[in-house]
Design a protein around this motif. Structure first.
Motif, PDB file in Angstrom:
ATOM      1  N   VAL A  36      10.920 -23.134  -1.344  1.00 15.63           N
ATOM      2  CA  VAL A  36       9.876 -22.652  -0.447  1.00 15.63           C
ATOM      3  C   VAL A  36      10.054 -21.150  -0.294  1.00 15.63           C
ATOM      4  CG1 VAL A  36       8.942 -22.710   1.901  1.00 15.63           C
ATOM      5  CG2 VAL A  36       9.691 -24.832   0.800  1.00 15.63           C
ATOM      6  N   SER A  37       8.979 -20.405  -0.480  1.00 19.34           N
ATOM      7  CA  SER A  37       9.077 -18.949  -0.400  1.00 19.34           C
ATOM      8  C   SER A  37       8.221 -18.406   0.738  1.00 19.34           C
ATOM      9  CB  SER A  37       8.638 -18.307  -1.717  1.00 19.34           C
ATOM     10  OG  SER A  37       8.718 -16.886  -1.630  1.00 19.34           O
ATOM     11  N   ILE A  38       8.803 -17.521   1.528  1.00 16.50           N
ATOM     12  CA  ILE A  38       8.087 -16.772   2.559  1.00 16.50           C
ATOM     13  C   ILE A  38       7.790 -15.394   1.970  1.00 16.50           C
ATOM     14  CG2 ILE A  38       8.165 -15.830   4.897  1.00 16.50           C
ATOM     15  CD1 ILE A  38      10.197 -17.997   5.597  1.00 16.50           C
ATOM     16  N   THR A  39       6.526 -14.997   2.013  1.00 18.97           N
ATOM     17  CA  THR A  39       6.141 -13.741   1.372  1.00 18.97           C
ATOM     18  C   THR A  39       5.928 -12.631   2.393  1.00 18.97           C
ATOM     19  OG1 THR A  39       3.816 -14.408   1.383  1.00 18.97           O
ATOM     20  CG2 THR A  39       5.085 -14.881  -0.598  1.00 18.97           C
ATOM     21  N   TYR A  40       6.237 -11.421   1.969  1.00 18.53           N
ATOM     22  CA  TYR A  40       6.054 -10.224   2.787  1.00 18.53           C
ATOM     23  C   TYR A  40       5.398  -9.154   1.930  1.00 18.53           C
ATOM     24  CZ  TYR A  40       9.358 -12.361   6.035  1.00 18.53           C
ATOM     25  OH  TYR A  40       9.961 -13.217   6.912  1.00 18.53           O
ATOM     26  N   PHE A  41       4.506  -8.382   2.524  1.00 18.50           N
ATOM     27  CA  PHE A  41       3.982  -7.239   1.793  1.00 18.50           C
ATOM     28  C   PHE A  41       4.487  -5.958   2.435  1.00 18.50           C
ATOM     29  CE2 PHE A  41       0.585  -7.625   4.982  1.00 18.50           C
ATOM     30  CZ  PHE A  41       0.281  -6.305   5.281  1.00 18.50           C
ATOM     31  N   ALA A  42       4.758  -4.980   1.588  1.00 16.14           N
ATOM     32  CA  ALA A  42       5.261  -3.683   2.040  1.00 16.14           C
ATOM     33  C   ALA A  42       4.353  -2.594   1.491  1.00 16.14           C
ATOM     34  CB  ALA A  42       6.694  -3.468   1.562  1.00 16.14           C
ATOM     35  N   LEU A  43       4.265  -1.483   2.215  1.00 12.65           N
ATOM     36  CA  LEU A  43       3.407  -0.369   1.842  1.00 12.65           C
ATOM     37  C   LEU A  43       4.239   0.888   1.690  1.00 12.65           C
ATOM     38  CD1 LEU A  43       0.519  -0.976   4.429  1.00 12.65           C
ATOM     39  CD2 LEU A  43       0.707  -1.894   2.113  1.00 12.65           C
ATOM     40  N   ILE A  44       4.147   1.533   0.514  1.00 11.67           N
ATOM     41  CA  ILE A  44       4.879   2.781   0.314  1.00 11.67           C
ATOM     42  C   ILE A  44       3.997   3.776  -0.433  1.00 11.67           C
ATOM     43  CG2 ILE A  44       7.093   1.586   0.266  1.00 11.67           C
ATOM     44  CD1 ILE A  44       7.277   2.080  -2.685  1.00 11.67           C
ATOM     45  N   ASP A  45       4.302   5.033  -0.271  1.00 10.63           N
ATOM     46  CA  ASP A  45       3.614   6.122  -0.966  1.00 10.63           C
ATOM     47  C   ASP A  45       4.295   6.290  -2.320  1.00 10.63           C
ATOM     48  OD1 ASP A  45       2.581   8.494  -1.922  1.00 10.63           O
ATOM     49  OD2 ASP A  45       3.504   9.752  -0.384  1.00 10.63           O
ATOM     50  N   THR A  46       3.628   5.906  -3.391  1.00  9.03           N
ATOM     51  CA  THR A  46       4.267   5.921  -4.712  1.00  9.03           C
ATOM     52  C   THR A  46       4.686   7.318  -5.153  1.00  9.03           C
ATOM     53  OG1 THR A  46       2.140   6.140  -5.855  1.00  9.03           O
ATOM     54  CG2 THR A  46       2.951   3.920  -5.462  1.00  9.03           C
TER      55      THR A  46
END
Length: 235
Positions: free
Chosen positions: A92-102
């Motif tokens: 079972v996987s819990i997903t997270y999204f992250a935001l960064i300035d490439t």
């Protein structure tokens, strides 16, 4: 005493969907998987939750291991637990999204996993249900961006109006009238004009701006209603 003796063993994992914006397009950070099954295939960065960790702690560890970054915007975007999502073991996987300035962090992306940025809608085939994870993260990104100033996590501290317009077009999959967009944005007082200009990407030099965080929550919804077809259901 073992109170749960006889119950099935299920592995708990986290997967990180890392979004970046290069000034023109929205991108996703992928890696070459370094373990079986599906070794050497493109994948999201993930890992198993250790006994002493919370899922959030595991996601933070995974993100830092790949990018070296801490204290970046990260949020939960779903749970994936289909019994058949992996054929070798129940995970079972819990997903997270992250935001960064490439552009700001390109130099610290780890090469240990052959990490590479891909355009969000032009990435290679992925293992398991990772494509579905990205779709869920994109929907959550749209929803949260309508309520909070999270898209600005993808931008440098100072940015131009063309950069903001491109970012909204990418996230909401819309085509903007750039002149009208600029007029509405400036009239909203959401951004504060700086004295500096971007002379690298504009012949005349586009002025830099920064987010006016003091009034964002008050003004953002009225501004977003201007955007054509910005609904999170729009794919």
């Amino acid at each position: 005493m073992d109170f749960y003796k006889g119950e099935p063993s299920i592995l708990l994992a986290v997967d990180c969907i890392i979004f970046g914006f290069n000034g023109e397009s929205l991108e996703i950070l992928l890696i070459k998987r370094d373990l079986e099954p599906e070794r050497n295939k493109w994948s999201l960065m993930g890992g198993f939750v250790k006994p002493e960790e919370s899922p959030e702690g595991a996601a933070t560890r995974v993100l830092k291991k790949l990018t070296g970054l801490e204290n970046v915007y990260m949020d939960n975007c779903g749970i994936f637990g289909d019994p058949k999502r992996e054929s070798h073991r129940r995970v079972v996987s819990i997903t997270y999204f992250a935001l960064i300035d490439t552009q700001q962090y390109q130099h610290i992306i780890s090469d240990q996993y052959e990490a590479k940025w891909f355009p969000l809608d032009q990435h290679p085939d992925l293992i398991f249900d990772h494509k579905d994870m990205i779709a869920a993260a994109k929907r959550e990104l749209r929803t949260k961006a309508a309520l909070y100033p999270i898209l600005f996590e993808l931008l440098p501290d100072k940015f131009t109006i063309p950069q903001i317009a491109s970012l909204y077009e990418c996230v909401y999959n819309i085509q903007l009238d750039k002149r009208n967009f600029s007029r509405k944005l400036l009239a909203s007082d959401l951004i504060i004009k700086l004295k500096e200009k971007d002379k690298e990407n504009s012949k005349k030099g586009a002025f830099y701006y920064r987010l006016n965080t003091d009034i964002y929550k008050e003004k953002i919804m009225s501004f977003l209603r201007y955007l054509p077809s910005w609904s999170v259901e729009n794919e």
